[in-house]
Design a protein around this motif. Structure first.
Motif, mmCIF file in Angstrom:
data_model
loop_
_atom_site.group_PDB
_atom_site.id
_atom_site.type_symbol
_atom_site.label_atom_id
_atom_site.label_comp_id
_atom_site.label_asym_id
_atom_site.label_seq_id
_atom_site.Cartn_x
_atom_site.Cartn_y
_atom_site.Cartn_z
ATOM 1 N N GLY A 297 0.789 -1.229 0.000
ATOM 2 C CA GLY A 297 0.000 0.000 0.000
ATOM 3 C C GLY A 297 0.815 1.270 0.000
ATOM 4 O O GLY A 297 0.358 2.314 -0.459
ATOM 5 N N ALA A 298 2.041 1.220 0.494
ATOM 6 C CA ALA A 298 2.857 2.427 0.575
ATOM 7 C C ALA A 298 3.474 2.809 -0.764
ATOM 8 O O ALA A 298 4.054 3.889 -0.884
ATOM 9 N N TRP A 299 3.335 1.947 -1.775
ATOM 10 C CA TRP A 299 4.138 2.100 -2.985
ATOM 11 C C TRP A 299 3.291 2.183 -4.254
ATOM 12 O O TRP A 299 3.723 1.743 -5.326
ATOM 13 N N THR A 300 2.113 2.785 -4.190
ATOM 14 C CA THR A 300 1.215 2.770 -5.343
ATOM 15 C C THR A 300 1.834 3.432 -6.572
ATOM 16 O O THR A 300 1.900 2.833 -7.653
ATOM 17 N N ALA A 301 2.276 4.678 -6.459
ATOM 18 C CA ALA A 301 2.840 5.377 -7.611
ATOM 19 C C ALA A 301 4.156 4.739 -8.046
ATOM 20 O O ALA A 301 4.468 4.680 -9.246
ATOM 21 N N TYR A 302 4.924 4.269 -7.093
ATOM 22 C CA TYR A 302 6.202 3.597 -7.355
ATOM 23 C C TYR A 302 5.979 2.345 -8.204
ATOM 24 O O TYR A 302 6.660 2.123 -9.210
ATOM 25 N N ASP A 303 5.005 1.530 -7.806
ATOM 26 C CA ASP A 303 4.703 0.312 -8.557
ATOM 27 C C ASP A 303 4.077 0.626 -9.909
ATOM 28 O O ASP A 303 4.397 -0.011 -10.919
ATOM 29 N N ALA A 304 3.156 1.588 -9.927
ATOM 30 C CA ALA A 304 2.466 1.923 -11.173
ATOM 31 C C ALA A 304 3.448 2.389 -12.236
ATOM 32 O O ALA A 304 3.361 1.996 -13.410
ATOM 33 N N ASP A 305 4.382 3.227 -11.847
ATOM 34 C CA ASP A 305 5.339 3.774 -12.799
ATOM 35 C C ASP A 305 6.177 2.662 -13.430
ATOM 36 O O ASP A 305 6.368 2.623 -14.649
ATOM 37 N N TYR A 306 6.662 1.749 -12.614
ATOM 38 C CA TYR A 306 7.502 0.659 -13.118
ATOM 39 C C TYR A 306 6.692 -0.282 -14.002
ATOM 40 O O TYR A 306 7.149 -0.720 -15.066
ATOM 41 N N LEU A 307 5.486 -0.583 -13.577
ATOM 42 C CA LEU A 307 4.616 -1.494 -14.317
ATOM 43 C C LEU A 307 4.261 -0.922 -15.687
ATOM 44 O O LEU A 307 4.373 -1.599 -16.719
ATOM 45 N N ILE A 308 3.858 0.331 -15.708
ATOM 46 C CA ILE A 308 3.437 0.958 -16.966
ATOM 47 C C ILE A 308 4.618 1.116 -17.922
ATOM 48 O O ILE A 308 4.504 0.837 -19.129
ATOM 49 N N LYS A 309 5.758 1.556 -17.418
ATOM 50 C CA LYS A 309 6.923 1.705 -18.292
ATOM 51 C C LYS A 309 7.369 0.362 -18.859
ATOM 52 O O LYS A 309 7.768 0.265 -20.021
ATOM 53 N N ALA A 310 7.310 -0.688 -18.041
ATOM 54 C CA ALA A 310 7.678 -2.018 -18.531
ATOM 55 C C ALA A 310 6.721 -2.489 -19.615
ATOM 56 O O ALA A 310 7.137 -3.098 -20.607
ATOM 57 N N ALA A 311 5.425 -2.214 -19.443
ATOM 58 C CA ALA A 311 4.455 -2.591 -20.465
ATOM 59 C C ALA A 311 4.670 -1.801 -21.752
ATOM 60 O O ALA A 311 4.533 -2.350 -22.859
ATOM 61 N N GLU A 312 4.999 -0.533 -21.631
ATOM 62 C CA GLU A 312 5.304 0.278 -22.821
ATOM 63 C C GLU A 312 6.501 -0.298 -23.569
ATOM 64 O O GLU A 312 6.496 -0.370 -24.811
ATOM 65 N N ASP A 313 7.529 -0.694 -22.841
ATOM 66 C CA ASP A 313 8.703 -1.294 -23.467
ATOM 67 C C ASP A 313 8.339 -2.605 -24.153
ATOM 68 O O ASP A 313 8.840 -2.915 -25.254
ATOM 69 N N PHE A 314 7.496 -3.393 -23.509
ATOM 70 C CA PHE A 314 7.045 -4.663 -24.076
ATOM 71 C C PHE A 314 6.319 -4.438 -25.400
ATOM 72 O O PHE A 314 6.597 -5.126 -26.396
ATOM 73 N N MET A 315 5.419 -3.475 -25.419
ATOM 74 C CA MET A 315 4.671 -3.199 -26.654
ATOM 75 C C MET A 315 5.567 -2.586 -27.724
ATOM 76 O O MET A 315 5.442 -2.899 -28.905
ATOM 77 N N ALA A 316 6.510 -1.725 -27.312
ATOM 78 C CA ALA A 316 7.430 -1.113 -28.279
ATOM 79 C C ALA A 316 8.309 -2.167 -28.945
ATOM 80 O O ALA A 316 8.750 -1.990 -30.087
ATOM 81 N N ALA A 317 8.562 -3.271 -28.230
ATOM 82 C CA ALA A 317 9.380 -4.348 -28.779
ATOM 83 C C ALA A 317 8.572 -5.329 -29.619
ATOM 84 O O ALA A 317 9.101 -6.355 -30.058
ATOM 85 N N GLY A 318 7.290 -5.025 -29.843
ATOM 86 C CA GLY A 318 6.452 -5.865 -30.692
ATOM 87 C C GLY A 318 5.422 -6.686 -29.964
ATOM 88 O O GLY A 318 4.679 -7.452 -30.597
ATOM 89 N N GLY A 319 5.351 -6.557 -28.635
ATOM 90 C CA GLY A 319 4.361 -7.303 -27.885
ATOM 91 C C GLY A 319 2.957 -6.791 -28.126
ATOM 92 O O GLY A 319 2.742 -5.633 -28.491
ATOM 93 N N ALA A 320 1.963 -7.659 -27.926
ATOM 94 C CA ALA A 320 0.563 -7.281 -28.108
ATOM 95 C C ALA A 320 0.138 -6.285 -27.027
ATOM 96 O O ALA A 320 0.792 -6.128 -25.994
ATOM 97 N N TYR A 321 -0.995 -5.656 -27.265
ATOM 98 C CA TYR A 321 -1.471 -4.562 -26.415
ATOM 99 C C TYR A 321 -1.730 -5.028 -24.986
ATOM 100 O O TYR A 321 -2.298 -6.096 -24.736
ATOM 101 N N VAL A 322 -1.290 -4.200 -24.040
ATOM 102 C CA VAL A 322 -1.534 -4.430 -22.611
ATOM 103 C C VAL A 322 -2.212 -3.195 -22.040
ATOM 104 O O VAL A 322 -1.736 -2.065 -22.210
ATOM 105 N N ASP A 323 -3.312 -3.402 -21.341
ATOM 106 C CA ASP A 323 -4.077 -2.315 -20.734
ATOM 107 C C ASP A 323 -3.899 -2.386 -19.224
ATOM 108 O O ASP A 323 -4.103 -3.444 -18.622
ATOM 109 N N ILE A 324 -3.493 -1.258 -18.605
ATOM 110 C CA ILE A 324 -3.207 -1.239 -17.173
ATOM 111 C C ILE A 324 -4.004 -0.133 -16.501
ATOM 112 O O ILE A 324 -4.019 1.008 -16.984
#
Length: 833
Positions: free
Chosen positions: A566-593
């Motif tokens: 619970g103490a790390w909402t923005a911290y976790d969200a930022d890492y999760l979203i950036k990782a998904a963006e990298d995944f999609m930029a590398a050709g991965g299918a769409y991920v909605d977060i």
């Protein structure tokens, strides 16, 4: 002037120059530093230059320790004397509680290798006879630090940076940042002198930088607006005064060395010598925040009007402690801005939502932290991770809910709290309550004493229903405080009956879409669960250490519900979203977060009678079997109905007891609370807070993110091998395997003092050799003694190994237990019914 650089550092104070220096020393050969005025023209120029080791933060202690050692090397490297006076640091105590604080701090300092000595009042008087000591309990003395000239150390670092190829440009103001996809375009305006003011000229350039670091000090709010983010760094006024020479001091110094930096924490001040006189720096009540939205264009190396009445009490207490200062006049006085954050720690690390943008803002002890900041931030930028866990300093520990008003008021509170007793169970009052779940008022009426997690109010324990507002404040201690018995009874209730915990502050994300499964499979280290099941897993850093812990609930083939701390909402969200963006930029299918933290409330019900409570509420065609192992096995999720509340129930319990997490629509929380309270009455359901839960999870050796789990240890070092699937490829796997096991996480049972338990900051010893540190601590109701978790070298991690824990300057026996000493076979948590 260069217009293409690898790294651009914005801000020429001590912090900015250190970062530029250390980036160059780490191997980046194209670094530029911009300063809108002159080097040191911000808070650096009027800083007192003290170098206090004292800090309860493990990361910050390492940063301060590096600075103090590094500053001593600058003259040899640069030829410039940094003005470092190694006179030591004497921190005095007027009360037993203050000595308890120092002893807890000292054990923390040992884990970082910081030297210290204990002095009695007689020792102090013998060494420094000008001090009054009859009302002191003692002191802790750091012989290796002292004070430094802020301008000199900054100029020395600047010269060292230039020698390593850094370009330093003055009188350039940044007026815009634009991310192109692979670099930053930074719009810069030449500043010119006009009528004593610094004003923009018509000359502008754009600098193209792969990385940008902002170290803008008092100008952090302007930086935040330019970047479109929030930065809770706002200055607070700090006054200090310089006296005329003190004849008694002048006479003393004829045959004696300089006094150490003196700190009377109970009187809220520091004092050091200055040209035969004294500098007094108080941390008084009522110091106002300044520049809440921007620094006025006309404000340069300026000061505020004095308010000596505000520091009268502190001034009189200096005279009490140093009687010879009573007849000495005032020579100089200063009242300048020093940037603060709500918790007093700097904002250091990647900026939220942005690529290759790094923040180094909010340094209330900037001179002390500058050297270490440059060192560890350079490690983050160049290597991907620092050798210490920097999460506690990450800018994303404050989410988008934070406002300027919140930051200003909390920063004022933080300033006035510099010298208060820093109890480990401290909860500060300003700006609360702010974020409350619907059941908050009901919990408060039943005696809930709240803590604050990411702005949310969360019950720490339940005291008397009619307790005064001061109850929790008065219950705090470095030993077993007034709250201890309440937490004890709550923990016992879960082991023997049933308890209800509000866990609504948990961070929650929905991850779905055609690419969700492939993304999460590479993003985390464990196997993904089957539909309707859950798994505990970890997202790793690029260094193979633990970045985030997740409970993953698989609701559909490509539909996942992720729960994290619970103490790390923005911290976790930022890492999760950036990782998904990298995944999609590398050709991965769409991920909605989606962050759904505030859409779902969570109640955790646990204990042998927890199924009985839920059976009285659940609505089902076959209510007798709906919560049975056959229909609802351990580590699974089911959508059930509790009365009229649709509930996503997860059969898991952080307490290690039979139990469920009840994830419910937040708008139905009060309804569900009332239903649970009514159903629980005949089963003696007890309300339970976070402190009892923390004790119980240690009985199960459940690691917690931010204590056992962090960016300085791999999941294998944390003993989480069963949650790592080495048969698959995942982010950080190769680095994790290459790191090996340098140390191991263990659970220890402690035969400690009768009136105290470890807090999780203590040093661990084997004989007279320091071998590790605790990361968590508390009391075990099952074993009837203190308990803790921590890290030791692998050879000492075997169950039965005898160790000692440093508590109150004494080594207490501790024994390494088997992992999950309570119910190691998980028979209780799997109980059928």
């Amino acid at each position: 002037m260069k217009q293409h650089v690898r790294a651009l550092v914005v801000g020429g104070g001590a912090v900015g120059t250190s970062i530029a220096y250390h980036l160059a020393r780490a191997g980046w050969d194209d670094v530029m530093l911009l300063e809108r005025d002159e080097l040191t023209s911000g808070s650096t120029w009027h800083a007192a230059g003290l170098l206090p080791y004292f800090n309860m933060s493990y990361a910050t202690t390492h940063i301060h320790d590096y600075s103090i050692k590094y500053y001593k090397t600058l003259e040899e490297e640069t030829g410039l004397n940094a003005g470092f006076f190694v006179v030591g640091n004497l921190r005095m105590a007027q009360t037993d509680a203050r000595m308890d604080e120092y002893m807890l701090y000292a054990s923390t300092a040992e884990t970082c290798g910081v030297p210290y000595e204990w002095l009695s009042p007689a020792d102090i008087k013998d060494r420094w006879p000008l001090l009054r000591t009859e009302d002191l309990k003692g002191a802790i003395y750091h012989p290796t630090d002292g004070y430094i000239n802020p301008a000199d150390v900054t100029m020395a670092m600047a010269k060292g940076a230039r020698q390593r190829g850094v370009t330093i440009e003055r009188k350039w103001q940044v007026d815009g940042y634009s991310w192109t996809g692979d670099h930053w375009d930074v719009l810069c305006t030449k500043m010119v002198e006009k009528g004593g003011n610094l004003v923009p000229s018509d000359e502008q350039i754009t600098i193209h930088a792969e990385h940008v670091v902002t170290a803008t000090g008092n100008h952090a709010q302007r930086t935040a607006r330019l970047l479109g983010i929030k930065i809770p760094a706002i200055p607070v006024e700090h006054q200090y005064i310089v006296t005329e020479p003190d004849p008694a001091l002048v006479e003393y110094r004829k045959t004696n060395p300089e006094h150490p930096v003196l700190r009377d924490a109970d009187a809220k001040w520091y004092v050091r010598e200055e040209r035969g006189g004294w500098i007094l720096g108080p941390y008084e009540e009522g110091a106002p925040a300044r520049f809440e939205y921007a620094v006025p264009e006309s404000f340069r190396a300026d000061l505020f009007p004095l308010d000596l009445e505000r520091i009268e009490e502190e001034y009189m207490s200096m005279i009490h402690r140093i009687p010879s200062s009573e007849e000495v006049g005032l020579k100089d006085d200063y009242n300048g801005p020093i940037c603060y954050t709500p918790d007093g720690n700097p904002l250091l690390g990647p900026a939220p939502g942005l690529r290759n943008m790094w923040l180094a803002e909010g340094f209330s002890f900037g001179i002390t932290a500058a050297g270490g900041t440059g060192h560890y931030l350079a490690q983050l930028m160049v290597n991907g991770e620092a050798e210490i866990d920097m999460a506690s300093l990450d800018p994303k520990r404050y989410g988008s809910w934070m406002t300027s008003e919140y930051a200003a008021r909390k920063n004022e509170e933080c300033y006035s709290h510099v010298y208060i007793l820093h109890h480990p169970d401290e909860e500060r009052e300003a700006c609360r309550p702010l974020r409350t779940a619907p059941a908050y008022d009901r919990q408060k009426a039943l005696g809930a004493q709240f803590g604050c997690v990411n702005g949310f109010e969360r019950p720490n324990y339940y005291g008397p229903k009619d307790a005064p507002d001061s109850f929790d404040h008065d219950a705090r201690s470095f030993r077993r405080g007034g709250w201890w018995q309440y937490a004890h009874d709550e923990a016992k209730a879960i082991r023997e009956g049933a308890g209800l915990i509000d866990a609504s502050a948990f961070t929650k994300h929905i991850v779905r879409g055609p690419g969700a499964t492939a993304f999460l499979d590479h993003f985390t280290c464990n196997k993904l669960p089957k539909v309707g099941r859950i798994n505990l897993t970890y997202a790793l850093t690029s260094a193979g250490t633990t970045r985030t812990e997740y409970t993953i609930v698989r609701r559909g083939e490509n539909d996942y519900y992720l729960v994290s701390a619970g103490a790390w909402t923005a911290y976790d969200a930022d890492y999760l979203i950036k990782a998904a963006e990298d995944f999609m930029a590398a050709g991965g299918a769409y991920v909605d977060i989606h962050d759904v933290t505030t859409q779902w409330g969570v109640f955790a019900i646990a204990g042998p009678k927890s199924r009985d409570v839920l059976n009285d509420l659940v609505k089902d065609a076959d209510p007798a079997t709906v919560l049975s192992n056959k229909r609802f096995p351990w580590l699974s999720m089911r959508n059930i109905e509790l009365g009229m509340c649709p509930t996503m129930a997860i059969r898991v319990a952080y307490t290690g007891e039979l139990g469920w997490e009840l994830h419910h629509p937040i708008e139905m929380q009060r309804y569900l609370w009332d239903q649970l309270m009514t159903a629980g009455e005949k089963h003696d359901l007890k309300l339970v807070g976070a402190r009892a839960q923390n004790w119980l999870r240690q009985e199960k050796s459940y690691r917690a993110f931010g204590t056992e789990l962090g960016r300085d240890a791999t999941p294998l070092e944390a003993g989480l091998d069963r949650f790592v699937d080495l048969s698959k490829d995942f982010h950080g796997k190769e680095q994790m395997v290459e790191t090996g096991v340098r140390f191991k996480c263990v659970t220890v049972l402690v035969d400690g003092p009768e009136d105290a338990d470890p807090w999780g900051r203590e040093a661990l010893y084997s004989g007279d050799r320091r071998v590790g540190r605790l990361t968590s601590g508390g009391y075990s109701v099952h074993f009837g003694q203190s308990i803790g978790m921590g890290y030791v070298t692998p050879d000492l991690a075997e169950p039965g190994t005898e160790l000692q824990v440093k508590m109150f300057n004494t080594l207490w026996p501790a024994r390494v237990t088997e992992d999950s000493p309570y119910d190691p076979e998980n028979a209780v948590i799997r109980k059928d019914g």
